[in-house]
Write a protein that holds these residues in place. Structure first.
Motif, mmCIF file in Angstrom:
data_model
loop_
_atom_site.group_PDB
_atom_site.id
_atom_site.type_symbol
_atom_site.label_atom_id
_atom_site.label_comp_id
_atom_site.label_asym_id
_atom_site.label_seq_id
_atom_site.Cartn_x
_atom_site.Cartn_y
_atom_site.Cartn_z
ATOM 1 N N ALA A 32 0.824 -1.211 0.000
ATOM 2 C CA ALA A 32 0.000 0.000 0.000
ATOM 3 C C ALA A 32 0.856 1.258 0.000
ATOM 4 O O ALA A 32 0.961 1.975 0.996
ATOM 5 C CB ALA A 32 -0.951 -0.005 1.197
ATOM 6 N N VAL A 33 1.485 1.528 -1.134
ATOM 7 C CA VAL A 33 2.275 2.746 -1.319
ATOM 8 C C VAL A 33 1.799 3.432 -2.602
ATOM 9 O O VAL A 33 1.323 2.758 -3.523
ATOM 10 C CB VAL A 33 3.784 2.438 -1.403
ATOM 11 N N PRO A 34 1.904 4.741 -2.688
ATOM 12 C CA PRO A 34 1.459 5.449 -3.896
ATOM 13 C C PRO A 34 2.221 4.992 -5.129
ATOM 14 O O PRO A 34 3.339 4.472 -5.046
ATOM 15 C CB PRO A 34 1.760 6.921 -3.566
ATOM 16 N N ALA A 35 1.614 5.199 -6.271
ATOM 17 C CA ALA A 35 2.229 4.803 -7.544
ATOM 18 C C ALA A 35 3.580 5.483 -7.707
ATOM 19 O O ALA A 35 3.751 6.667 -7.383
ATOM 20 C CB ALA A 35 1.313 5.173 -8.703
ATOM 21 N N GLY A 36 4.535 4.729 -8.191
ATOM 22 C CA GLY A 36 5.871 5.253 -8.423
ATOM 23 C C GLY A 36 6.832 5.035 -7.282
ATOM 24 O O GLY A 36 8.039 5.234 -7.446
ATOM 25 N N GLU A 37 6.331 4.640 -6.122
ATOM 26 C CA GLU A 37 7.197 4.396 -4.979
ATOM 27 C C GLU A 37 7.534 2.912 -4.865
ATOM 28 O O GLU A 37 6.785 2.047 -5.326
ATOM 29 C CB GLU A 37 6.525 4.873 -3.690
ATOM 30 N N GLU A 38 8.672 2.640 -4.225
ATOM 31 C CA GLU A 38 9.080 1.252 -3.996
ATOM 32 C C GLU A 38 8.181 0.611 -2.949
ATOM 33 O O GLU A 38 7.652 1.277 -2.064
ATOM 34 C CB GLU A 38 10.529 1.211 -3.510
ATOM 35 N N TRP A 39 8.001 -0.703 -3.057
ATOM 36 C CA TRP A 39 7.246 -1.417 -2.026
ATOM 37 C C TRP A 39 7.967 -1.262 -0.687
ATOM 38 O O TRP A 39 9.194 -1.265 -0.625
ATOM 39 C CB TRP A 39 7.118 -2.905 -2.377
ATOM 40 N N ARG A 40 7.207 -1.130 0.370
ATOM 41 C CA ARG A 40 7.803 -0.942 1.689
ATOM 42 C C ARG A 40 8.623 -2.165 2.076
ATOM 43 O O ARG A 40 8.184 -3.301 1.911
ATOM 44 C CB ARG A 40 6.718 -0.709 2.740
ATOM 45 N N SER A 41 9.781 -1.915 2.630
ATOM 46 C CA SER A 41 10.657 -2.990 3.082
ATOM 47 C C SER A 41 10.968 -2.886 4.567
ATOM 48 O O SER A 41 11.760 -3.655 5.088
ATOM 49 C CB SER A 41 11.964 -2.977 2.290
ATOM 50 N N ALA A 42 10.329 -1.917 5.235
ATOM 51 C CA ALA A 42 10.610 -1.696 6.652
ATOM 52 C C ALA A 42 9.347 -1.281 7.375
ATOM 53 O O ALA A 42 8.365 -0.827 6.766
ATOM 54 C CB ALA A 42 11.682 -0.630 6.816
ATOM 55 N N CYS A 43 9.358 -1.433 8.676
ATOM 56 C CA CYS A 43 8.257 -0.957 9.509
ATOM 57 C C CYS A 43 8.330 0.562 9.573
ATOM 58 O O CYS A 43 9.312 1.153 9.117
ATOM 59 C CB CYS A 43 8.330 -1.588 10.894
ATOM 60 N N PRO A 44 7.334 1.234 10.153
ATOM 61 C CA PRO A 44 7.382 2.705 10.204
ATOM 62 C C PRO A 44 8.602 3.273 10.913
ATOM 63 O O PRO A 44 8.969 4.421 10.690
ATOM 64 C CB PRO A 44 6.088 3.059 10.958
ATOM 65 N N ARG A 45 9.256 2.488 11.759
ATOM 66 C CA ARG A 45 10.464 2.976 12.451
ATOM 67 C C ARG A 45 11.744 2.631 11.716
ATOM 68 O O ARG A 45 12.827 2.947 12.168
ATOM 69 C CB ARG A 45 10.513 2.415 13.871
ATOM 70 N N GLY A 46 11.610 1.971 10.568
ATOM 71 C CA GLY A 46 12.786 1.696 9.752
ATOM 72 C C GLY A 46 13.401 0.325 9.916
ATOM 73 O O GLY A 46 14.411 0.019 9.280
ATOM 74 N N HIS A 47 12.834 -0.529 10.755
ATOM 75 C CA HIS A 47 13.375 -1.877 10.895
ATOM 76 C C HIS A 47 12.989 -2.737 9.693
ATOM 77 O O HIS A 47 11.836 -2.717 9.273
ATOM 78 C CB HIS A 47 12.850 -2.535 12.175
ATOM 79 N N PRO A 48 13.928 -3.485 9.133
ATOM 80 C CA PRO A 48 13.616 -4.328 7.973
ATOM 81 C C PRO A 48 12.532 -5.348 8.304
ATOM 82 O O PRO A 48 12.502 -5.918 9.401
ATOM 83 C CB PRO A 48 14.952 -5.019 7.670
ATOM 84 N N LEU A 49 11.654 -5.575 7.334
ATOM 85 C CA LEU A 49 10.590 -6.559 7.491
ATOM 86 C C LEU A 49 11.012 -7.876 6.874
ATOM 87 O O LEU A 49 11.555 -7.914 5.760
ATOM 88 C CB LEU A 49 9.299 -6.060 6.822
ATOM 89 N N ALA A 50 10.758 -8.952 7.574
ATOM 90 C CA ALA A 50 11.082 -10.282 7.070
ATOM 91 C C ALA A 50 9.838 -10.898 6.446
ATOM 92 O O ALA A 50 8.848 -11.139 7.123
ATOM 93 C CB ALA A 50 11.590 -11.166 8.210
ATOM 94 N N GLY A 51 9.881 -11.138 5.130
ATOM 95 C CA GLY A 51 8.773 -11.798 4.467
ATOM 96 C C GLY A 51 7.623 -10.858 4.149
ATOM 97 O O GLY A 51 7.606 -9.687 4.522
#
Length: 269
Positions: A32-51
């Motif tokens: 759920a990111v606006p068009a043209g942006e990369e898919w989120r890879s981290a939580c809102p605090r910047g920690h990487p998301l696994a899977g």
């Protein structure tokens, strides 16, 4: 199908839907990111998301909840808060996707019965809920979801056509995908501001699902989608939350229409 077997099948389908729905929040957050942006890879605090699948909770935030440092102000969001075990939640919770997916799967089981295509509907239903969720949030239908949805639908229905007691036709499913995709492509060319190209790609999968039960089901599901979208848009205008030219996400209504058409097609097959 006897009453006891029918109720057991519906219950199993609902449990499957609830379990699958519980895995959608993280994927919805990442897509759920606006068009043209990369898919989120981290939580809102910047920690990487696994899977991609699982609850919208970050284990790395467990020891330091939101609000304890200055870097969290922009990422806390409405869903942030203290929690134990898996860390604080981000985005929205799992209650809505769990409930919606469970109800959708239960309704599909009630309509389809023990026919083999039910397995296809139950596998596709969580993807449909995810697509509707993402499009409703950011008016975007991700290619990694729409195109595989169509390909998976056709592949699985092709295998189902080899199994006895199925109630549909794979050839019509293929033609339905091409016809509905072409129809939405024409609408996109006529009014690209009102119909996104993601809707065209999603129409391929919806057409395949509806086409399995024949052309009347394709027509019914298509009309139901436009009716749902028109009612929603009209309600927003009446409530003065949108104008006549306000863009609304059409993916959820395309999917809703396909769901209605599929239920009626399965009941009458």
């Amino acid at each position: 199908m006897t009453g006891g077997l029918e109720y057991a099948l519906i219950a199993v389908a609902a449990l499957w839907g609830a379990a699958a729905g519980a895995l959608l929040p993280r994927a919805a957050h990442r897509f759920a990111v606006p068009a043209g942006e990369e898919w989120r890879s981290a939580c809102p605090r910047g920690h990487p998301l696994a899977g991609w699948l699982g609850p919208a909770r970050c284990r790395a935030c467990r020891e330091k909840p939101y609000g304890t440092d200055a870097g969290t102000a922009s990422g806390a969001g409405a869903g942030a808060g203290r929690s134990t075990g898996a860390g604080p939640a981000y985005g929205t919770g799992a209650a809505v996707p769990v409930t919606v997916t469970a109800l959708v799967c239960a309704a599909l089981a009630a309509a389809t019965g023990t026919r083999p295509e039910l397995a296809v509907w139950l596998l596709l239903a969580p993807a449909g809920v995810l697509l509707a969720t993402v499009d409703f949030r950011v008016q975007r239908l991700p290619d990694p979801l729409t195109l595989p949805f169509a390909a998976t639908a056709l592949a699985l229905l092709g295998l189902t056509a080899l199994v006895p007691e199925h109630a549909g036709e794979w050839t019509t499913a293929l033609l339905g995908a091409l016809a509905l995709g072409a129809g939405y492509f024409v609408l996109f060319l006529i009014n690209p501001a009102g119909m996104g190209f993601g809707d065209v790609k999603l129409a391929l999968g919806a057409g395949a699902v509806l086409g399995w039960y024949g052309w009347p089901t394709v027509l019914l599901g298509t009309l139901a989608g436009f009716l749902c979208g028109a009612l929603y848009g009209g309600a927003l205008v009446v409530a003065r939350k949108a104008g006549r030219k306000t863009s609304i996400p059409f993916g959820p209504f395309l999917i809703s229409g396909a769901f209605v058409g599929l239920l009626i097609g399965a009941y009458t097959a």
